[in-house]
Design an enzyme around this catalytic site. Structure first.
Site, PDB file in Angstrom:
ATOM      1  N   GLY A  46       2.792  46.813  67.275  1.00 15.98           N
ATOM      2  CA  GLY A  46       2.396  45.552  66.666  1.00 15.98           C
ATOM      3  C   GLY A  46       0.897  45.549  66.430  1.00 15.98           C
ATOM      4  O   GLY A  46       0.155  46.292  67.092  1.00 15.98           O
ATOM      5  N   GLN A  51      -7.466  42.103  65.066  1.00 15.55           N
ATOM      6  CA  GLN A  51      -7.750  43.408  65.677  1.00 15.55           C
ATOM      7  C   GLN A  51      -8.431  44.377  64.723  1.00 15.55           C
ATOM      8  O   GLN A  51      -8.989  45.380  65.154  1.00 15.55           O
ATOM      9  CB  GLN A  51      -6.452  44.045  66.199  1.00 15.55           C
ATOM     10  CG  GLN A  51      -5.838  43.286  67.357  1.00 15.55           C
ATOM     11  CD  GLN A  51      -4.577  43.962  67.841  1.00 15.55           C
ATOM     12  OE1 GLN A  51      -3.504  43.753  67.309  1.00 15.55           O
ATOM     13  NE2 GLN A  51      -4.695  44.818  68.852  1.00 15.55           N
ATOM     14  N   CYS A  94      -2.062  47.040  74.727  1.00 11.77           N
ATOM     15  CA  CYS A  94      -2.648  46.487  73.505  1.00 11.77           C
ATOM     16  C   CYS A  94      -3.602  47.515  72.911  1.00 11.77           C
ATOM     17  O   CYS A  94      -4.382  48.128  73.647  1.00 11.77           O
ATOM     18  CB  CYS A  94      -3.402  45.201  73.852  1.00 11.77           C
ATOM     19  SG  CYS A  94      -4.178  44.418  72.435  1.00 11.77           S
ATOM     20  N   HIS A 136       3.087  38.432  71.764  1.00 13.94           N
ATOM     21  CA  HIS A 136       1.800  39.105  72.019  1.00 13.94           C
ATOM     22  C   HIS A 136       0.926  39.057  70.760  1.00 13.94           C
ATOM     23  O   HIS A 136      -0.265  38.740  70.835  1.00 13.94           O
ATOM     24  CB  HIS A 136       2.100  40.555  72.444  1.00 13.94           C
ATOM     25  CG  HIS A 136       0.902  41.424  72.629  1.00 13.94           C
ATOM     26  ND1 HIS A 136       0.582  42.008  73.843  1.00 13.94           N
ATOM     27  CD2 HIS A 136      -0.060  41.829  71.765  1.00 13.94           C
ATOM     28  CE1 HIS A 136      -0.536  42.722  73.702  1.00 13.94           C
ATOM     29  NE2 HIS A 136      -0.932  42.644  72.449  1.00 13.94           N
ATOM     30  N   GLU A 137       1.522  39.347  69.601  1.00 13.49           N
ATOM     31  CA  GLU A 137       0.734  39.378  68.357  1.00 13.49           C
ATOM     32  C   GLU A 137       0.309  37.971  67.933  1.00 13.49           C
ATOM     33  O   GLU A 137      -0.810  37.769  67.443  1.00 13.49           O
ATOM     34  CB  GLU A 137       1.513  40.056  67.233  1.00 13.49           C
ATOM     35  CG  GLU A 137       1.915  41.508  67.483  1.00 13.49           C
ATOM     36  CD  GLU A 137       0.796  42.383  68.016  1.00 13.49           C
ATOM     37  OE1 GLU A 137      -0.376  42.165  67.650  1.00 13.49           O
ATOM     38  OE2 GLU A 137       1.080  43.278  68.830  1.00 13.49           O
ATOM     39  N   HIS A 140      -2.702  36.861  69.663  1.00 14.74           N
ATOM     40  CA  HIS A 140      -3.954  37.387  69.080  1.00 14.74           C
ATOM     41  C   HIS A 140      -4.534  36.401  68.060  1.00 14.74           C
ATOM     42  O   HIS A 140      -5.747  36.282  67.930  1.00 14.74           O
ATOM     43  CB  HIS A 140      -3.707  38.712  68.357  1.00 14.74           C
ATOM     44  CG  HIS A 140      -3.784  39.918  69.247  1.00 14.74           C
ATOM     45  ND1 HIS A 140      -4.933  40.292  69.907  1.00 14.74           N
ATOM     46  CD2 HIS A 140      -2.860  40.853  69.569  1.00 14.74           C
ATOM     47  CE1 HIS A 140      -4.709  41.411  70.604  1.00 14.74           C
ATOM     48  NE2 HIS A 140      -3.456  41.769  70.413  1.00 14.74           N
TER      49      HIS A 140
HETATM   50 ZN   LIG Z   1      -2.518  43.390  71.281  1.00 19.21          ZN
END
Ligand SMILES: [Zn+2]
Length: 170
Positions: A46, A51, A94, A136-137, A140
């Protein structure tokens, strides 16, 4: 398509709340393609736009098993519209916290509403690894990293290790 550099924690963009995209146009579709390529190059499952330094609500995920056909999902403005009361523990890592892993407790299943790469509204219901990855994404996009679920002590230990690694490889 292009492979883009991935930001490593602690980076200020990773702590920002990302802005929604107005629509999935050619520019956003290209961003999604670049993110898929970047995710595969980094062997991740992912990736969220912050990021790669873009504070926009765009994520890509692909949790296919080894030997299976790749199955990337591109999501803009993803929103968790339902999550199960039942929770599960999963070991998470991550790409922005390289080589560090920790157990995080999250809802086992979620339903996520989003715009796909053609700007079509969609919903996906996920459990297991895909549910964890989506949560999780989406975190972010709200400036949250998996280490934020850990104790301060554990979080600082992980972030120190990451900094040390970064210095050693710089
Ligand atoms: Zn991550």
């Amino acid at each position: 398509m292009a492979v883009l550099p991935i930001l490593v924690a602690p980076h200020p963009v990773l702590k920002q709340k990302a802005k929604p995209v107005a629509a999935v146009d050619a520019r956003v579709a290209k961003l999604m393609d670049d993110m898929v390529e970047t995710m595969y190059a980094a062997k991740g499952i992912g990736l969220a736009a912050p990021q790669i330094g873009r504070s926009e609500r765009v994520i890509v995920v692909d949790v296919h098993e080894k030997g299976e056909t790749p199955n990337p999902i591109r999501l803009a403005n993803p929103e968790i519209v339902w999550s199960s009361e039942e929770k599960g523990i999963c070991e998470e890592g991550c790409l922005s916290v390289p080589e560090q892993y920790a157990e995080v407790t999250r809802p086992l299943s979620v339903r996520v509403r989003y715009l796909d790469e053609k700007n079509e509204p969609r919903e996906i219901e996920a459990d297991g690894m895909l549910a964890t990855c989506l949560q999780h994404e989406i975190d972010h996009l709200n400036g949250v990293l998996f280490v934020d679920y850990l104790s301060l002590l554990k979080r600082n230990m992980i972030l120190r290790k990451v900094q040390k690694q970064q210095k050693a490889s710089a």
